[in-house]
Design an enzyme around this catalytic site. Structure first.
Site, PDB file in Angstrom:
ATOM      1  N   SER A 290      -0.811 -43.793 -44.649  1.00 30.40           N
ATOM      2  CA  SER A 290      -1.856 -43.477 -45.612  1.00 30.40           C
ATOM      3  C   SER A 290      -1.619 -44.309 -46.868  1.00 30.40           C
ATOM      4  CB  SER A 290      -1.792 -41.987 -45.943  1.00 30.40           C
ATOM      5  OG  SER A 290      -2.357 -41.751 -47.213  1.00 30.40           O
TER       6      SER A 290
ATOM      7  N   HIS B 154      -8.341 -21.471 -23.667  1.00 30.14           N
ATOM      8  CA  HIS B 154      -8.887 -21.108 -24.990  1.00 30.14           C
ATOM      9  C   HIS B 154      -7.957 -21.541 -26.125  1.00 30.14           C
ATOM     10  CE1 HIS B 154     -11.579 -18.456 -22.641  1.00 30.14           C
ATOM     11  NE2 HIS B 154     -10.477 -18.175 -21.967  1.00 30.14           N
TER      12      HIS B 154
ATOM     13  N   GLU C  51      -7.378 -41.268 -32.118  1.00 30.68           N
ATOM     14  CA  GLU C  51      -8.548 -40.812 -32.885  1.00 30.68           C
ATOM     15  C   GLU C  51      -9.723 -41.783 -32.734  1.00 30.68           C
ATOM     16  OE1 GLU C  51      -7.686 -39.424 -37.020  1.00 30.68           O
ATOM     17  OE2 GLU C  51      -5.617 -39.667 -36.369  1.00 30.68           O
TER      18      GLU C  51
ATOM     19  N   LYS D   8       2.851 -39.965 -44.461  1.00 32.07           N
ATOM     20  CA  LYS D   8       1.952 -39.852 -43.313  1.00 32.07           C
ATOM     21  C   LYS D   8       2.221 -40.856 -42.201  1.00 32.07           C
ATOM     22  CE  LYS D   8      -1.112 -37.464 -42.783  1.00 32.07           C
ATOM     23  NZ  LYS D   8      -2.468 -37.481 -43.325  1.00 32.07           N
TER      24      LYS D   8
END
Ligand code: ARG
Length: 465
Positions: free
Chosen positions: A284, A163, A297, A290
């Site tokens: 970025s 979980h 992804e 970043k």
């Protein structure tokens, strides 16, 4: 310029009174994408021609001309010089027309005892077989990368989650081996699918078979097929093998997406379990600090297009009456896209996994929080004679008190722990330690470092064999 390109559009054959319109030509042509099958088409044609000669349908001289013409065509295609024309609809007609240009009547005889229907089914199967072999080799490389990182981290403690809550300590090696298991099953599925792919449709001709005395077994042997498709109607029409391949690819990508999701989470500064080499990340355009895990992804995102291909093919095949229908021309783009997506993803992942930078101290700190050894304390009490349910309750109370004080179970003194059960002895700290917890799970499939090393040995032996 060859006459193939000089000519104006013609009617399809003498049967037709006018050519198809430009729009219809574009709509029905597949050569823009099925030219990818060209070398398999040539391979199939050569095997077919050799068989026609062996049974006396083609002369030796015709066969020799076909071989020479095809060798030249292959060179033209590989050199990027072959002039594909949508006037000739698909890869099969383009190659046949060029062959006839080069060698004359022998080229026109090649299509004896054959139809584009069994020809295209053969080409796809040959292409798919080689694609499956390529994917299996890449899966092997990915598993070796995972095993290498798992070996270095056979005893690296991290929190295991259920979980997404800290559950029990595991080792990072054990965690990675879970993916080795998944990718091993993916490989098994592909191997199984390959057996059904590897059957020869040629000989089915348009749908009913052919009146010529063909030798299908000879063609099957020449092309490395394990046997022939034994019903001509089925051979030219069904694409279940392609659906099955895409289903295997979907499950594989589902596994890739799970691993991707974890890589993204582990790399988040909030978690900080790993870092990925810069060559797999991008920055970025606005936020200079970043470093984004773009590759995992994207892989997670690309899983969707592979599922999409599976649904496309299932829907393409749904309710098609026997035998061949032009619908089936639509099978190719989803298949090619699936193959490209899976092979590129696996190739990058093998490299990326090998480059994972593990941060063991961050993993350990996370495992030390969240009462990950609470089950071990309960098991300890059970070993001292307490029924498990009572032990569970005693530890739950201890956790509640520790949580209220903002400390971990292992920060409670032996005396404090004894307040929850008189069975607690001085040996309790061993049970509560992270190492004590992982070492205790020492059975096949467990997270103990000794078991992780043994599992790695088993996987390596299987991969070598
Ligand atoms: N381009 C076609 C395909 O991909 C080849 C078979 C065409 N057969 C036919 N009867 N029109 O399916």
């Amino acid at each position: 310029m060859t006459d193939q390109f000089a000519k104006k559009s013609e009617a399809w054959s003498a049967r037709f009174s006018e050519p198809v319109s430009e729009l219809v030509k574009r709509y029905t042509a597949s050569v823009d994408f099925d030219q990818r099958l060209a070398l398999f088409d040539i391979e199939g044609s050569l095997a077919h021609a050799a068989m026609l000669q062996a049974v006396g349908i083609l002369s030796e001289q015709d066969l020799e001309s076909i071989r020479q013409g095809m060798a030249r065509i292959r060179t033209e295609i590989e050199g990027g010089e072959f002039r594909w024309s949508i006037d000739l609809e698909d890869v099969h007609l383009n190659i046949e027309k060029r062959l006839t240009e080069l060698v004359g009547d022998a080229g026109k005889r090649l299509h004896t005892a054959r139809s584009r229907n069994d020809q295209v089914a053969t080409d796809i199967r040959l292409w798919m077989r080689s694609t499956i072999d390529e994917i299996r080799a890449l899966l092997r490389a990915l598993r070796i990368s995972l095993l290498d990182v798992a070996e270095t981290n056979a005893a690296t403690v991290m929190p295991g989650f259920t979980h997404l809550q800290v559950a029990q300590p595991v080792t990072f090696g054990h965690h990675l081996l879970a993916y080795v298991e998944m990718f091993t099953r993916d490989d098994e599925r592909l191997a199984d699918c390959r057996r059904r792919v590897n059957r020869l449709p040629l000989g089915a001709a348009a749908l009913a078979g052919t009146s010529y005395p063909i030798d299908r077994e000879q063609v099957a042997r020449a092309l490395g097929f394990e046997g022939v498709c034994t019903n001509s109607l089925d051979a030219v029409s069904d694409r279940d093998f392609a659906i099955e391949f895409t289903a295997c690819a979907s499950v594989l990508m589902m596994h890739v997406s799970r691993l991707s999701e974890e890589l993204v989470t582990w790399m988040s500064p909030r978690v900080g379990f790993i870092d990925l080499p810069d060559r797999f990340c991008t920055g970025s355009s606005i936020m200079p600090q970043k470093k984004n895990p773009d590759v995992p992804e994207l892989a997670r995102g690309k899983t969707g297009r592979v599922y999409g291909s599976l649904i496309s093919l299932l829907t393409l095949m749904k309710a098609q009456p026997l035998a061949y229908n032009k619908d089936n021309q639509e099978d190719k783009e989803p298949l090619f896209d699936t193959a490209d997506t899976v092979t590129e993803t696996l190739r990058i992942f093998a490299d990326m996994i090998a480059g994972i930078q593990v941060k063991p101290e961050r993993m350990r700190a996370a495992a030390a929080e969240g009462f990950s050894t609470a089950t071990d304390l309960a098991d300890y009490l059970v070993r001292k004679g307490l029924p498990f349910r009572d032990a569970h309750e005693a530890v739950a109370l201890a956790v509640r008190q520790a949580a209220a004080r903002g400390i971990d179970l292992s920060d409670l003194s032996v005396d404090e722990l004894r307040a929850f059960s008189p069975l607690v002895g001085d040996d309790v700290s061993q049970a509560l330690s992270l190492e004590g917890s992982i070492n205790a799970r020492n059975h096949v499939g467990g997270t103990a470092p000794a078991q992780v090393r043994e599992a790695i040995r088993r996987h390596r032996a299987a991969l070598a064999g």
